[in-house]
Every structure is written in structure tokens, then in C-alpha cells.
Design an enzyme around this catalytic site. Structure first.
Site, short mmCIF file in Angstrom:
data_model
loop_
_atom_site.label_atom_id
_atom_site.label_comp_id
_atom_site.label_asym_id
_atom_site.label_seq_id
_atom_site.Cartn_x
_atom_site.Cartn_y
_atom_site.Cartn_z
N HIS A 13 -93.03 15.54 48.93
CA HIS A 13 -91.89 14.61 48.70
C HIS A 13 -90.60 15.40 48.87
O HIS A 13 -90.23 16.17 47.99
CB HIS A 13 -91.98 14.02 47.29
CG HIS A 13 -90.90 13.03 46.98
ND1 HIS A 13 -91.16 11.79 46.44
CD2 HIS A 13 -89.56 13.08 47.12
CE1 HIS A 13 -90.04 11.13 46.26
NE2 HIS A 13 -89.03 11.89 46.66
N HIS A 15 -86.38 15.25 50.55
CA HIS A 15 -85.25 14.59 51.24
C HIS A 15 -84.54 15.64 52.07
O HIS A 15 -84.01 16.62 51.52
CB HIS A 15 -84.28 14.00 50.23
CG HIS A 15 -84.92 13.00 49.31
ND1 HIS A 15 -84.94 11.65 49.56
CD2 HIS A 15 -85.61 13.17 48.14
CE1 HIS A 15 -85.60 11.02 48.58
NE2 HIS A 15 -86.02 11.93 47.71
N ARG A 17 -82.20 14.65 54.55
CA ARG A 17 -80.90 14.12 54.99
C ARG A 17 -80.77 14.19 56.51
O ARG A 17 -81.75 14.22 57.23
CB ARG A 17 -79.73 14.85 54.30
CG ARG A 17 -79.86 15.01 52.78
CD ARG A 17 -80.04 13.73 52.03
NE ARG A 17 -79.83 13.91 50.60
CZ ARG A 17 -80.36 13.12 49.67
NH1 ARG A 17 -81.15 12.10 50.00
NH2 ARG A 17 -80.10 13.32 48.39
N ASN A 41 -85.03 7.68 53.06
CA ASN A 41 -83.84 6.98 52.52
C ASN A 41 -82.55 7.52 53.11
O ASN A 41 -81.65 7.93 52.40
CB ASN A 41 -83.83 7.05 50.98
CG ASN A 41 -83.72 8.46 50.43
OD1 ASN A 41 -84.14 9.41 51.08
ND2 ASN A 41 -83.17 8.60 49.23
N LYS A 101 -92.89 4.20 51.94
CA LYS A 101 -92.26 4.46 50.64
C LYS A 101 -91.58 3.19 50.14
O LYS A 101 -90.80 2.57 50.86
CB LYS A 101 -91.22 5.58 50.80
CG LYS A 101 -90.39 5.89 49.56
CD LYS A 101 -91.23 6.57 48.47
CE LYS A 101 -90.41 6.76 47.20
NZ LYS A 101 -89.52 7.91 47.25
N HIS A 138 -91.58 4.82 44.26
CA HIS A 138 -90.58 5.22 43.27
C HIS A 138 -90.75 4.27 42.10
O HIS A 138 -90.29 3.13 42.13
CB HIS A 138 -89.16 5.12 43.86
CG HIS A 138 -88.12 5.63 42.91
ND1 HIS A 138 -87.44 6.82 43.09
CD2 HIS A 138 -87.64 5.12 41.75
CE1 HIS A 138 -86.60 7.02 42.09
NE2 HIS A 138 -86.70 5.99 41.26
N HIS A 176 -92.88 11.64 41.95
CA HIS A 176 -92.12 12.33 40.90
C HIS A 176 -92.37 11.75 39.50
O HIS A 176 -91.47 11.25 38.83
CB HIS A 176 -90.62 12.37 41.18
CG HIS A 176 -90.06 11.12 41.82
ND1 HIS A 176 -90.21 9.87 41.29
CD2 HIS A 176 -89.35 10.96 42.96
CE1 HIS A 176 -89.62 8.99 42.08
NE2 HIS A 176 -89.09 9.62 43.10
N ASP A 248 -89.24 16.72 45.55
CA ASP A 248 -88.12 15.78 45.46
C ASP A 248 -86.79 16.51 45.65
O ASP A 248 -85.78 16.13 45.06
CB ASP A 248 -88.13 14.99 44.14
CG ASP A 248 -87.24 13.75 44.21
OD1 ASP A 248 -86.88 13.35 45.33
OD2 ASP A 248 -86.91 13.20 43.14
C1 NCD Z 1 -83.23 11.08 45.59
C2 NCD Z 1 -82.13 11.23 46.63
O1 NCD Z 1 -81.06 11.78 46.33
O2 NCD Z 1 -82.36 10.84 47.79
N1 NCD Z 1 -82.63 11.28 44.28
C3 NCD Z 1 -83.28 11.62 43.15
O3 NCD Z 1 -82.65 11.63 42.10
N2 NCD Z 1 -84.55 11.94 43.13
C4 NCD Z 1 -83.89 9.77 45.72
C5 NCD Z 1 -85.14 9.64 44.88
O4 NCD Z 1 -86.19 10.20 45.22
O5 NCD Z 1 -85.08 8.99 43.85
ZN ZN Z 2 -87.14 11.54 46.12
#
Ligand code: NCD
Ligand code: ZN
Length: 347
Positions: A13, A15, A17, A41, A101, A138, A176, A248
Site C-alpha cells: 500500500h 502513494h 503521487r 488516488n 481500491k 479504506h 492500514h 501507506d
Molecule cells: C493517504 C493520502 O495522503 O493519499 N492519506 C492517509 O492519511 N493515509 C490516503 C489514505 O490512504 O487514506
Molecule cells: Zn493510503
């Protein structure tokens, strides 16, 4: 000196960007992990095979010169009305799409395009169950009447349970996990799994709130009580095959964290392995480290365990590790875990 060798870890998991943030953060993941299950996302979200393919290409291009040769992004699609079942199935068949997701709209960063109710996507879920496509959830209610620390349990009860009852055979990862409710939910469902983050394993809400408000520790689902943290750590260190690491890692510009309304998300990719190794070391559980980092995840997802290894070595700190990166766009991002990272080297 303590030293342990494990099969190369995967991050289930993350992110990454886009644009200059992607360029700045992708190498940290690509240098340390084999598979990276990449969250969709972005704005706009990744909802089609074509978008996932293009994003994967941008990630591979951003991975940098020191990327592991076996670094492989696995792509998730964002579940909303734009997702087309035929395109999802084609994306999975083509090896471009790995999972779907679900974000409850409004629960977290870039979830505005998410769903109002999981069961509203029953036809997609049925197609996923039939094709064996993992659903990543989520699990956090957005009901304003429910206390923020109780929202994982509420979502599991009011949203995920009805969806799983209506669509038998669904493969679910509760992402998470932040409470015992999440652990119990996974334990009660055959074939389900849960990812757990370095920060939920090692922090509790007193760390966030007691000694000056810490926006750097603000994430969704929010870091919960000491009891919940201890239960998560026990599950991770138990060797239970249903639980594995998902960092995460979620970078945000410092200016979006240290401001009136901090964005949720913690950037931990650079030191995630060190933070987890230190937790296991402190609890004399290093013999379970490989299960949590490298075995349970691929086994759950039906993938081979990495045939390469990494070695983590603990010694007294000789130098401090950086606590900040700066992107090529001049944006600063704070890194989680520098203290633990000073104790470990990874080769
Ligand atoms: C994540 C994000 O910033 O994209 N933020 C977070 O607090 N974990 C999104 C997510 O996984 O909830
Ligand atoms: Zn996340």
C-alpha cells in the site's frame, strides 16, 4: 551487532503521487521494495486500464538509477462510477491492473471522487469475486455522528459486512488496520487479509496529541489508542499469515501539513523497513520479520516470494538520518522514522 537476512520485502500500500513529487519519492520505494501496490488516488483518480498503464510507465521512469532490478509497481484502480467492468477485466487480463481500491467519499486525501456506499457497486464487486480480483478497502466511516476513533469499526459493521454478505467469494484486504476491530474482522473472514503501517505499529494518539500537536503524525485512519497499537504490533509479530506490511507512505508538502487544516498522510517510505525492524527487535520478534515484510503478502495475493534477499543490520547510531526531502519543485516533505533509521543499515 544484530543482523538478519530476509526475502526482499513488498509494499502492499503506497502513494507515489505524480509529477515532481513522484520523481522525488519513487526512488525510495523502488530502492527498497520488490512489488509496490500503488494507490490510485491521484486527481483525477486512476479509473481505467489506460490511465493505470500510463501511470505505471511514469512510475517506472521515476524509479531512478538505483532502483532494484525486480522493482515492480502493481496498479490499483479507483472504484467509482467511472470504472467500467469490461475495462477492469481487460486490464487485469492484460497484466496492467492488479486490484481495485474503495474509498468512502470524504474519508481521506483525494477521496472526493470515492463512493457513497460500497454496496452501491455490487455489480462491480460480483465481477471481481468471479474473476478473483482483490478489493482493497479504506475502512473508515464518514458518518459525522461517529467518533473519529470508532470509525473503522463502524465501517466494517455497516458497510463492509453487508457487502461481503451480498457478494460471497470476494477477496478483501482491510487496508492500514488501525484497531482491534480490523484485526478481528480479518480473522473472522477466511481468505481476507489486512495491511498494517509502520506508524500504526509504533505510535499511539498520545504521540500525536500529548506533547504539542503533531501534524506529521496525522493520517487516516487516525492513529488510535495504546491498546490498539499494541494489538496491531502483536498481530504483526505473531507470524499470522493474514497480516503484512503496507506502508501507506503518503507524502504531502510540508506547507499542507503545517497549516490550519493539516492533510492526512505520512511519508515513511525511506525508513519504513528500519522502523519495523526496530519494533520487532525491541520485542525479540525478529524471527517473524520476514513473514510480515516478505512472505505473507505475496502468499495472500498468489504471487511468488522474492528470490532476492536484503540484510538489515543494527548497530549503535553513528550519524543522524535526514528528516526532510526537497522535490525538484522546491517542495519540502517530512520523513517519518529517522530515529529508528539511524540504528539500522540495509544492504
Ligand atoms: C493517504 C493520502 O495522503 O493519499 N492519506 C492517509 O492519511 N493515509 C490516503 C489514505 O490512504 O487514506
Ligand atoms: Zn493510503
Amino acid at each position: 551487532m544484530t543482523s538478519i537476512t530476509v526475502a526482499t520485502p513488498d509494499d502492499w500500500h503506497v502513494h507515489l503521487r505524480d509529477d515532481h513529487m513522484l520523481t522525488a519519492v519513487a526512488p525510495f520505494t523502488a530502492n527498497s521494495f520488490r512489488y509496490a501496490l500503488v494507490m490510485p488516488n491521484l486527481v483525477p483518480p486512476i479509473t481505467s486500464m489506460a490511465m493505470a498503464r500510463e501511470y505505471r510507465d511514469r512510475i517506472v521512469a521515476a524509479a531512478g538509477p538505483d532502483a532494484r532490478s525486480d522493482f515492480t509497481p502493481l496498479m490499483g484502480l479507483y472504484l467509482n462510477d467511472d470504472l467500467v467492468i469490461e475495462d477492469l477485466l481487460a486490464g487485469v487480463a492484460a497484466g496492467v491492473v492488479f486490484a481495485v481500491k474503495y474509498y468512502p467519499a470524504g474519508a481521506t486525501t483525494n477521496s472526493e471522487a470515492g463512493g457513497a456506499s460500497l454496496i452501491g457497486y455490487q455489480s462491480v464487486l460480483e465481477a471481481m469475486a468471479e474473476a478473483g480480483i482483490p478489493l482493497l478497502v479504506h475502512a473508515e466511516s464518514t458518518d459525522p455522528d461517529i467518533d473519529i476513533f470508532d470509525r473503522e469499526a463502524a465501517f466494517l459493521e455497516t458497510e463492509l459486512t453487508p457487502a461481503c454478505d451480498a457478494v460471497p467469494g470476494l477477496t478483501v484486504t482491510v487496508e492500514h488496520i488501525s484497531t482491534r476491530s480490523g484485526l478481528d474482522f480479518v480473522a473472522a473472514h477466511d481468505g481476507f487479509a489486512g495491511s498494517i503501517t509502520p506508524h500504526h505499529l509504533t505510535c499511539d494518539r498520545s504521540d500525536v496529541l500529548a506533547n504539542g500537536l503533531r501534524p506529521d503524525l496525522y493520517c487516516k485512519p487516525v492513529i488510535n489508542s495504546r491498546e490498539e497499537r499494541d494489538a496491531l504490533a502483536a498481530a504483526a509479530m505473531s507470524g499470522n499469515p493474514s497480516f503484512f506490511v503496507g506502508t501507506d507512505s503518503a507524502p504531502h508538502p510540508l506547507s499542507h501539513k503545517e497549516t490550519g487544516r493539516a492533510k492526512p498522510g505520512i511519508f515513511n517510505a525511506p525508513y519504513a523497513l528500519e522502523v519495523i525492524a526496530e519494533l520487532f527487535h525491541q520485542n525479540r520478534a525478529l524471527d517473524q520479520l520476514e513473514s510480515f515484510l516478505s512472505l505473507n503478502g505475496p502468499t495472500h495475493y498468489g504471487l511468488p516470494v522474492a528470490d532476492s534477499t536484503i540484510t538489515l543490520t543494527r548497530a549503535e547510531p553513528t550519524q543522524t538520518r535526514p528528516e526532510m526531502i526537497t522535490t525538484s519543485g522546491g517542495v519540502e516533505v517530512r520523513i517519518f522514522g529517522a530515529e529508528a533509521a539511524a540504528l539500522w543499515t540495509i544492504s
